[in-house]
Design an enzyme around this catalytic site. Structure first.
Site: not given
Length: 269
Positions: A57-58, A61
């Site tokens: 997820h990170e 980003h």
């Protein structure tokens, strides 16, 4: 455009590889019944899988921010998938895992610091914010593949239950994170399109957005509606309530072996 990220900046962390290994080994133990405690194996599989999904997820980003213009991302270690490189390990890893253990909710974590001033264009800002939740959705879809194409009879019941529970966490994380609430990625998607005045007015509330969401989930009526929607999504992919609930029951191995789940899953085979 140069991204100013060296090969070393992009090298996958041994910590992340270790997490993937734990997920794979514990998943194998659940599938084969090798572990003396099915619940403990499910616990390791779900926790390691959940942390792997947080890292991805990170990374999503960070990667989109890198290509959007923030060339400082590589030097911060965000491209290595190392959870220890995140801005706040407590908020990004520890609290999400604790929420999974306590309530079975996929807590959205915010971890990478993006220098938004380096990025031009509202669409780029929106895509950067959306990249994380979209990764959770993709992860959930991968986990749910065995249900419509395999399912009972071809995949062991405990493994299906573990997959269902981990997939449910991904779905809850994606839905919660896509809410247009200050402090969550959903607000990050719409924020670039708001007027400067509105953004200034909303900014002080950003640190409390996630707390407000979970405060609402403590309201029984809201909680029931939310999880009914989650279960409906799961059922659409063939993961019924029994599988999801049994996955959570095995996950909480300290409460004992859920024999009722073994019996229920045996009837589904």
């Amino acid at each position: 455009m140069t991204t100013a990220a060296t090969t070393r900046d992009r090298r996958v962390s041994p910590i992340f590889l270790g997490l993937v290994a734990i997920m794979g080994i514990s998943g194998w133990a659940v599938w084969t019944g090798f572990s003396a405690s099915t619940g403990f194996a499910v616990f390791l599989f779900v926790v390691s899988g959940w942390i792997v999904s947080l890292c991805l997820h990170e990374y999503a980003h960070a990667r989109t921010a890198l290509h959007g213009g923030d060339i400082s991302i590589g030097a911060k270690g965000y491209l290595t998938l190392n959870p220890l490189k995140y801005t706040h390990a407590l908020l990004s890893i520890v609290l999400p895992v604790l929420f999974v253990i306590m309530g079975g909710i996929g807590l959205p974590g915010g971890a990478v610091f993006i220098e938004r001033g380096r990025i031009n264009g509202r669409w780029k800002h929106s895509v950067i914010s959306a990249a994380g939740p979209l990764t959770n959705i993709a992860f959930a879809l991968v986990l749910l593949l065995p249900f419509p194409f395999g399912g009972p009879g071809t995949v062991p019941g405990p493994f299906l239950a573990a997959l269902a529970f981990l997939a449910m966490l991904q779905v809850t994380a994606a839905i919660l994170n896509l809410l247009p609430v200050p402090g969550l990625d959903g607000y990050g998607v719409v924020e670039p399109w708001l007027s400067h005045k509105i953004r200034r007015q909303v900014e002080p509330f950003a640190p409390f957005g996630l707390l407000a969401v979970f405060g609402c989930l403590w309201i029984p009526e809201v909680n029931n509606v939310f999880f009914e929607a989650i279960y409906a999504i799961m059922r659409a992919f063939g993961a019924d309530n029994i599988l999801t609930d049994c996955g959570q029951a095995w996950f909480r191995f300290w409460q004992g072996d859920p024999q009722v789940c073994r019996a229920a899953l045996a009837l589904r085979m």
